[in-house]
Design a protein around this motif. Structure first.
Motif, PDB file in Angstrom:
ATOM      1  N   MET A  71      48.188  11.453 -37.330  1.00  8.02           N
ATOM      2  CA  MET A  71      47.156  10.701 -38.060  1.00  8.02           C
ATOM      3  C   MET A  71      47.738  10.303 -39.408  1.00  8.02           C
ATOM      4  SD  MET A  71      43.866  13.217 -37.452  1.00  8.02           S
ATOM      5  CE  MET A  71      42.493  12.065 -37.608  1.00  8.02           C
ATOM      6  N   LYS A  72      47.845   8.994 -39.651  1.00  5.68           N
ATOM      7  CA  LYS A  72      48.359   8.549 -40.938  1.00  5.68           C
ATOM      8  C   LYS A  72      47.216   7.928 -41.740  1.00  5.68           C
ATOM      9  CE  LYS A  72      49.823   5.212 -43.750  1.00  5.68           C
ATOM     10  NZ  LYS A  72      49.355   3.844 -44.014  1.00  5.68           N
ATOM     11  N   PHE A  73      47.023   8.404 -42.956  1.00  7.85           N
ATOM     12  CA  PHE A  73      45.982   7.843 -43.816  1.00  7.85           C
ATOM     13  C   PHE A  73      46.625   7.049 -44.938  1.00  7.85           C
ATOM     14  CE2 PHE A  73      43.919  11.305 -41.651  1.00  7.85           C
ATOM     15  CZ  PHE A  73      42.661  10.791 -41.358  1.00  7.85           C
TER      16      PHE A  73
ATOM     17  N   LEU B  83      50.476  11.198 -45.069  1.00  7.76           N
ATOM     18  CA  LEU B  83      49.697  10.497 -46.089  1.00  7.76           C
ATOM     19  C   LEU B  83      50.533   9.558 -46.942  1.00  7.76           C
ATOM     20  CD1 LEU B  83      47.467  13.344 -47.613  1.00  7.76           C
ATOM     21  CD2 LEU B  83      46.995  11.926 -45.615  1.00  7.76           C
ATOM     22  N   SER B  84      49.846   8.504 -47.417  1.00  8.91           N
ATOM     23  CA  SER B  84      50.379   7.638 -48.473  1.00  8.91           C
ATOM     24  C   SER B  84      50.029   8.263 -49.813  1.00  8.91           C
ATOM     25  CB  SER B  84      49.679   6.279 -48.448  1.00  8.91           C
ATOM     26  OG  SER B  84      50.097   5.502 -47.391  1.00  8.91           O
ATOM     27  N   ALA B  85      50.523   7.639 -50.873  1.00 10.45           N
ATOM     28  CA  ALA B  85      50.058   7.988 -52.215  1.00 10.45           C
ATOM     29  C   ALA B  85      48.638   7.462 -52.359  1.00 10.45           C
ATOM     30  CB  ALA B  85      50.968   7.322 -53.231  1.00 10.45           C
TER      31      ALA B  85
ATOM     32  N   ARG C 203      58.499  -0.163 -49.409  1.00  8.85           N
ATOM     33  CA  ARG C 203      57.048  -0.231 -49.626  1.00  8.85           C
ATOM     34  C   ARG C 203      56.299  -0.270 -48.295  1.00  8.85           C
ATOM     35  NH1 ARG C 203      54.904  -1.178 -54.600  1.00  8.85           N
ATOM     36  NH2 ARG C 203      53.180  -0.105 -53.603  1.00  8.85           N
ATOM     37  N   GLY C 204      55.185   0.408 -48.271  1.00  3.43           N
ATOM     38  CA  GLY C 204      54.395   0.472 -47.046  1.00  3.43           C
ATOM     39  C   GLY C 204      55.019   1.377 -45.994  1.00  3.43           C
ATOM     40  N   GLY C 205      56.031   2.151 -46.400  1.00  6.02           N
ATOM     41  CA  GLY C 205      56.843   2.904 -45.431  1.00  6.02           C
ATOM     42  C   GLY C 205      56.161   4.069 -44.742  1.00  6.02           C
TER      43      GLY C 205
HETATM   44 MG    MG Z   1      50.214   1.133 -46.563  1.00  5.21          MG
END
Ligand code: MG
Ligand code: ASP
Length: 470
Positions: free
Chosen positions: A4-6, A37-39, A207-209
């Motif tokens: 699950m990626k948020f 997770l992203s920042a 970015r967006g990685g």
């Molecule tokens: Mg993103």
């Protein structure tokens, strides 16, 4: 198990984090997921700004920006963590990162130089901070979880700012460090986007990685699916800000998703899904705020694709604004070879990427990002022939895997655009898109007309009055 990626907006406020936690708790009923997770939204940009400001020698301003990052995460902790003891512990943990960030800021100001390597170091704090707060909040909400510093797992080459994993090492690390925890039912929380070289230097995937991180872990863990949680209902038939009737697409193929991403839709980056495509792992794009809505399933599995799509023919309409058309005309092209190679050599030297292209015996029309066009580049093109430039155009692309198998689609596209001046037309080489280039001012009308043609709704009858008898 699932990954699950948020994304940033799904962990950007305490309310969003609580919602994400609820979605994870639900998923955990059927098995512990890997949570990537992203920042928190806006933080990566702020870190890049801190780096630039420090690099330019403005230490006080940089420190002020670091203080804002600290306040932001402290506020999250205050809102999310009730237990005094846990709160103290998390604050200590984030302080370690914030102190390092401050020292890095001072170091950059002293050397007066910002390298790609130090930029990656700056950017890494966003994910390190968001995951630290989130993992604590998960535990506080009764979901047992373990936080992992992904730099012990995601080992990459040293292309700072665009690092790529050393796959064998990563696979081994994933199996040794992450898998055993998931196997005993512990949710694992970790950072997307960042990694480290073999010698331990922090890197980022670009970015967006974090989507790419999620897809890679999905493939190394052979997960059942990869879930990309965001703040929209999956991939839409077009930008809902332009066409309010836009709907979410139930299911699409990997190539449709890739094509849409290239053509300007805010979908997953094609590189991102490559690891999932290789292993044929379904990717779901889901809305954190509507966990029960189905979102969009991206897959090549014929069973999953069957009977789930609406519209059928066309999946989505993508728009890319701020483009320019370059027309290069030269009689030298006529009956000769080598011209194209000279032409593309100019693009190569200036690092400008060609989006759409269409040629005749004596002229070539290409579209490029308007911002990339500069005087010296045009001067160079002039050595090859006459050059005309049209600024402020947009490409509008109709995408669907079934386009290649269907008759009459082009006819429907062009007749619905009968009131729009088409500057260029291209049937994508992939045969799954038909693109037109138009003035930016015509975009709203064109997209609206195309959407009504392929995804009719009640509003369409009102806007586009049908001639009597039709
Ligand atoms: Mg993103
Ligand atoms: N935080 C990183 C960025 O903003 C990575 C990501 O969100 O995917 O680019």
């Amino acid at each position: 198990m699932v990954v699950m990626k948020f994304g940033g907006t799904s962990v950007g406020t305490a309310t969003a984090m609580r919602q994400a936690i609820a979605n994870i708790a639900e998923e955990k009923k059927t098995g512990a997921p890997l949570v990537v997770l992203s920042a928190c939204s806006g933080i990566t940009n702020q870190l890049i700004q801190i780096a630039a400001v420090a690099g330019a020698g403005n230490l006080e301003e940089a420190k002020q920006l670091v203080a804002e990052v600290r306040e932001f995460h402290l506020d999250l902790i205050k809102e999310l963590i009730g237990s005094e003891e846990l709160r103290k512990e998390v604050i200590e943990n984030i302080d370690v990162y914030l102190t390092r960030l401050e020292r890095l800021t001072e170091g950059i100001e002293i050397v007066g130089e910002l390298t790609e390597r130090s930029k990656d170091r700056f950017c890494s704090f966003g994910e390190l901070l968001s995951t630290t707060v989130f993992a604590a909040a998960l535990n506080e909400h009764g979901v047992r979880s373990e936080w992992i510093d992904i730099r012990t797992v995601m080992i990459t080459d040293d292309r700072y700012g665009f690092a790529r994993p050393l796959v064998e090492i990563c696979r081994k690390n994933t199996n040794e460090i992450i898998k055993p925890l998931l196997d005993v039912g512990t949710v694992v929380v970790t950072q997307g986007y960042i990694g480290a070289t073999e010698s331990g230097r922090t890197t980022t995937l670009g970015r967006g990685g974090s989507d790419l991180s999620a897809a890679l872990f999905g493939s190394w863990l052979h997960s059942e699916s990869i879930e990309i949680w965001t703040d929209v209902d999956g991939v839409m038939t077009t930008d809902p800000r332009m066409v309010p009737e836009a709907r979410s697409i139930r299911v699409m193929t990997f190539s449709e998703a890739a094509e849409l991403a290239y053509l300007g839709a805010k979908v997953l980056h094609p590189d991102t899904i490559a690891p999932a495509v290789e292993k044929n792992i379904p990717v779901y794009v889901l809305n954190t705020w509507h966990p029960s809505a189905k979102g969009t399933l991206i897959t090549n599995d014929p069973e999953l694709l069957k009977g789930k799509s609406h519209g059928g023919l066309v999946k989505s309409i993508a728009v890319k604004k701020a483009q320019a058309i370059l027309n290069v005309r030269s009689n030298r092209m006529f009956g000769r070879h080598g011209f194209m190679s000279e032409l593309f050599d100019v693009f190569e030297r200036f690092g400008i990427s060609v989006e759409m292209i269409s040629t005749s015996e004596v002229s070539v029309s290409l579209t490029v990002d308007d911002a990339a066009v500069n005087e010296s580049f045009i001067k160079e093109l002039h050595t090859l022939g006459e050059v005309e430039i049209e600024h402020k155009v947009a490409t509008v692309s109709v995408v669907g895997d079934n386009l290649r198998m269907s008759k009459g689609v082009a006819g429907r596209i062009f007749s619905s655009l009968c009131n729009v001046n088409l500057r260029m037309i291209s049937q994508g080489a992939s045969e799954i898109n038909v693109g037109v280039v138009i003035d930016e001012g015509d975009v709203a009308a064109a997209v609206s007309a195309l959407h009504c043609e392929f995804f009719p709704s009640d509003r369409c009858d009102a806007i586009f009055e049908k001639p009597a008898g039709s």
